[in-house]
Design a protein around this motif. Sequence first.
Motif, PDB file in Angstrom:
ATOM      1  N   GLY A 110       0.756  -1.236   0.083  1.00  0.00           N
ATOM      2  CA  GLY A 110       0.031  -0.021  -0.052  1.00  0.00           C
ATOM      3  C   GLY A 110       0.869   1.146   0.175  1.00  0.00           C
ATOM      4  N   ILE A 111       2.027   1.337   0.588  1.00  0.00           N
ATOM      5  CA  ILE A 111       2.999   2.464   0.802  1.00  0.00           C
ATOM      6  C   ILE A 111       3.506   2.761  -0.423  1.00  0.00           C
ATOM      7  N   ILE A 112       3.864   1.634  -1.452  1.00  0.00           N
ATOM      8  CA  ILE A 112       4.440   2.002  -2.666  1.00  0.00           C
ATOM      9  C   ILE A 112       3.429   2.360  -3.534  1.00  0.00           C
ATOM     10  N   THR A 113       1.984   1.905  -3.560  1.00  0.00           N
ATOM     11  CA  THR A 113       0.979   2.405  -4.014  1.00  0.00           C
ATOM     12  C   THR A 113       0.851   4.043  -4.186  1.00  0.00           C
ATOM     13  N   ASP A 114       0.808   4.319  -2.682  1.00  0.00           N
ATOM     14  CA  ASP A 114       0.469   5.717  -2.312  1.00  0.00           C
ATOM     15  C   ASP A 114       1.618   6.626  -2.940  1.00  0.00           C
ATOM     16  N   LEU A 115       2.838   5.978  -2.981  1.00  0.00           N
ATOM     17  CA  LEU A 115       4.063   7.019  -3.408  1.00  0.00           C
ATOM     18  C   LEU A 115       4.007   7.166  -4.844  1.00  0.00           C
ATOM     19  N   ILE A 116       3.378   5.924  -5.643  1.00  0.00           N
ATOM     20  CA  ILE A 116       3.048   6.106  -6.952  1.00  0.00           C
ATOM     21  C   ILE A 116       2.110   7.388  -7.370  1.00  0.00           C
ATOM     22  N   ILE A 117       1.078   7.250  -6.256  1.00  0.00           N
ATOM     23  CA  ILE A 117      -0.027   8.256  -6.669  1.00  0.00           C
ATOM     24  C   ILE A 117       0.323   9.816  -6.238  1.00  0.00           C
TER      25      ILE A 117
ATOM     26  N   THR B 157      -6.063  18.650  -8.918  1.00  0.00           N
ATOM     27  CA  THR B 157      -6.002  17.345  -9.712  1.00  0.00           C
ATOM     28  C   THR B 157      -5.741  16.267  -8.427  1.00  0.00           C
ATOM     29  N   LYS B 158      -5.208  16.405  -7.318  1.00  0.00           N
ATOM     30  CA  LYS B 158      -5.438  15.180  -6.362  1.00  0.00           C
ATOM     31  C   LYS B 158      -6.720  15.112  -5.755  1.00  0.00           C
ATOM     32  N   MET B 159      -7.258  16.294  -5.502  1.00  0.00           N
ATOM     33  CA  MET B 159      -8.826  16.223  -4.964  1.00  0.00           C
ATOM     34  C   MET B 159      -9.500  15.281  -6.006  1.00  0.00           C
ATOM     35  N   PHE B 160      -9.576  15.591  -7.284  1.00  0.00           N
ATOM     36  CA  PHE B 160     -10.443  14.886  -8.218  1.00  0.00           C
ATOM     37  C   PHE B 160      -9.838  13.248  -8.173  1.00  0.00           C
ATOM     38  N   VAL B 161      -8.669  13.223  -8.180  1.00  0.00           N
ATOM     39  CA  VAL B 161      -8.094  11.631  -8.169  1.00  0.00           C
ATOM     40  C   VAL B 161      -8.804  10.907  -6.818  1.00  0.00           C
ATOM     41  N   GLU B 162      -8.898  11.620  -5.608  1.00  0.00           N
ATOM     42  CA  GLU B 162      -9.219  10.962  -4.637  1.00  0.00           C
ATOM     43  C   GLU B 162     -10.966  10.741  -4.866  1.00  0.00           C
ATOM     44  N   PHE B 163     -11.376  11.814  -5.516  1.00  0.00           N
ATOM     45  CA  PHE B 163     -13.108  11.489  -5.744  1.00  0.00           C
ATOM     46  C   PHE B 163     -13.314  10.250  -6.537  1.00  0.00           C
ATOM     47  N   LEU B 164     -12.532  10.352  -7.810  1.00  0.00           N
ATOM     48  CA  LEU B 164     -12.631   9.209  -8.683  1.00  0.00           C
ATOM     49  C   LEU B 164     -12.491   7.791  -8.374  1.00  0.00           C
ATOM     50  N   MET B 165     -11.297   7.741  -7.257  1.00  0.00           N
ATOM     51  CA  MET B 165     -10.904   6.495  -6.801  1.00  0.00           C
ATOM     52  C   MET B 165     -11.905   5.906  -5.802  1.00  0.00           C
TER      53      MET B 165
ATOM     54  N   LEU C 270       1.249   0.389 -14.223  1.00  0.00           N
ATOM     55  CA  LEU C 270       0.706  -0.302 -12.874  1.00  0.00           C
ATOM     56  C   LEU C 270      -0.041  -1.469 -13.120  1.00  0.00           C
ATOM     57  N   PHE C 271      -1.279  -0.943 -13.534  1.00  0.00           N
ATOM     58  CA  PHE C 271      -2.259  -1.826 -13.841  1.00  0.00           C
ATOM     59  C   PHE C 271      -1.597  -3.240 -14.852  1.00  0.00           C
ATOM     60  N   VAL C 272      -0.969  -2.851 -15.848  1.00  0.00           N
ATOM     61  CA  VAL C 272      -0.537  -3.793 -16.763  1.00  0.00           C
ATOM     62  C   VAL C 272       0.293  -4.855 -15.926  1.00  0.00           C
ATOM     63  N   ALA C 273       1.123  -4.411 -15.325  1.00  0.00           N
ATOM     64  CA  ALA C 273       2.429  -5.307 -14.547  1.00  0.00           C
ATOM     65  C   ALA C 273       1.652  -6.087 -13.360  1.00  0.00           C
ATOM     66  N   LEU C 274       0.797  -5.655 -12.541  1.00  0.00           N
ATOM     67  CA  LEU C 274      -0.062  -6.350 -11.942  1.00  0.00           C
ATOM     68  C   LEU C 274      -0.788  -7.266 -12.240  1.00  0.00           C
ATOM     69  N   LEU C 275      -1.564  -6.920 -13.228  1.00  0.00           N
ATOM     70  CA  LEU C 275      -2.323  -8.176 -13.948  1.00  0.00           C
ATOM     71  C   LEU C 275      -1.416  -9.202 -14.725  1.00  0.00           C
ATOM     72  N   SER C 276      -0.424  -8.711 -14.998  1.00  0.00           N
ATOM     73  CA  SER C 276       0.490  -9.562 -16.008  1.00  0.00           C
ATOM     74  C   SER C 276       1.281 -10.770 -14.808  1.00  0.00           C
TER      75      SER C 276
ATOM     76  N   TYR D 209      -8.831   5.617 -14.966  1.00  0.00           N
ATOM     77  CA  TYR D 209      -9.304   4.509 -15.238  1.00  0.00           C
ATOM     78  C   TYR D 209      -8.409   3.302 -15.077  1.00  0.00           C
ATOM     79  N   PHE D 210      -7.260   3.362 -15.436  1.00  0.00           N
ATOM     80  CA  PHE D 210      -6.296   2.343 -14.992  1.00  0.00           C
ATOM     81  C   PHE D 210      -5.919   2.213 -13.704  1.00  0.00           C
ATOM     82  N   LEU D 211      -5.882   3.294 -12.804  1.00  0.00           N
ATOM     83  CA  LEU D 211      -5.552   3.386 -11.356  1.00  0.00           C
ATOM     84  C   LEU D 211      -6.679   2.547 -10.924  1.00  0.00           C
TER      85      LEU D 211
END
Length: 492
Positions: free
Chosen positions: A224-231, A253-261, A400-406, A340-342
């Motif tokens: 989770g920490i690395i995910t947060d760092l990526i974001i 931008t960060k405000m809308f990322v939090e909303f969309l997620m 990130l999504f491609v790597a995790l799904l693969s 979308y990919f996040l």
Amino acid sequence: MTDHEKDSLAATIARYSSSHIYRYFLGAFTAFIKPKLLSPQLFGLWNLLSIIPNYSEYLHLGANDVMKYRVPFHLARKEDDAVAHIEVNSYYGALFMNLLVVAGLLVFLVVYDGDLASRAGILVMAVLVLQIWYYDFHIDNLKARQNFRLVSSANYLRTTIGFITTVTLIYFFGIYGLYAAMLLTFFATIFYVRSRYRVVFRAEFRFSSFFSLVRTGFPIMSFGIITDLIISCDQIIISYFLGLQQLGYYGITKMFVEFLMQIPQSSREVVEPKLMEKLSGESGKTILEDFLFKPLYNTAYYMPLIIGPVIFLLPVVIPLILPKYTAGVEPTQIIAIGCYFLGLAFVTRGIIVAHKWHVEAAVLMVPVLLVNLLLSTALIKAGYGINGVAVASSFSYFILFVALLSYIRRRNEIDFSGWGRMILGFCLPFPVMCLLVVALPVITDTMSVNKYVQSLINVVLYGIFVFVFIVIAQKVYPILARLPMARRNRNR
């Protein structure tokens, strides 16, 4: 059977998601109030101090993560003793770590020769660290026991009280009012949760048992920490290379990322305990279909319903409500596409953690973080500013999504031959979304209407096209959940 046990998965996700959406809608308005009512210096002080409680949420060192995943598993097998040991060691172990931080803050306060506002803020943060420890434990325990009804109610209450106290107290008392608002908000919410739910500890605390939880949970937390760092690394890059003013523009931008997620994140928090509960009894193929592909499809097809309107409305809404932040419109639109990919990447975490692949997955994510950092830096150096950083972040969400799904596909040992068809199915909405976002403004530009009406027309036409697309997709991919309207018509 309790009320929360009667709730369907879809109803639980909807209720929990709505509480998060309410929280971020009202929280966004609260966020606008702070810089309006505080001087830049005091607002900067607040942002600096708020780092302390934000990172204190990790002081359980992963023990709460183990609780969220193991408790539903042991409850399903009626292993009450195992549940009791996890709960008591998560509670007191995290308390010990938080007390160490509080002691450090108090020692620093004794030797720190700062102004009154800074010293008062450090003292408040020390109290807030303990409040967050207590609140987070109970919320995580409720999630583990799948009581999302009470979690949702706590979200609504915390948001409402936070809004009222923040706006009122900042207006009259400035930064000290903001300090008081934070303390009062957590105190009231804790009192509400405690009056309706108490954890009765039926085992003894042992440091050895706590460290055993940490050995298991810290790798989960590191994921989770690395995910947060990526974001969040984009904010660090912007503050370093472009300064605080550009970071301010990028703040929306960060405000809308939090909303969309909120929907994929809420869905993940509801689904993951159920995944752990089913893990001991369901076949691997069923787990894969119900807890990977089904959430991927629902996220892929329904997130565009939120992303599109955000992209269309931002250019007219931001100049109206935040005219100083119009420079943040374009990067926010870019990030919205990347979300979308996040959102899809969020879905993959349940399978990874359930199979204890989180350490390998976390290592796999480190190159994604480096790509984000290096690409952001390169685009800034090339003169693209915060728009370039948004492009880099969106691209990092994709890889990130491609790597995790693969990774999941490579580690999966289930004989499942439909990977290609499944992947194609949940990838289709992205090009459709992008085509509509680009084409509709070109078409409506020919109309003799003002920009506000044009934006509304774009939103309506976009919604109609996406709705039709989803209805058609439901016939081809039965795994895709039906819209509530469609379900009601079918039941008649």
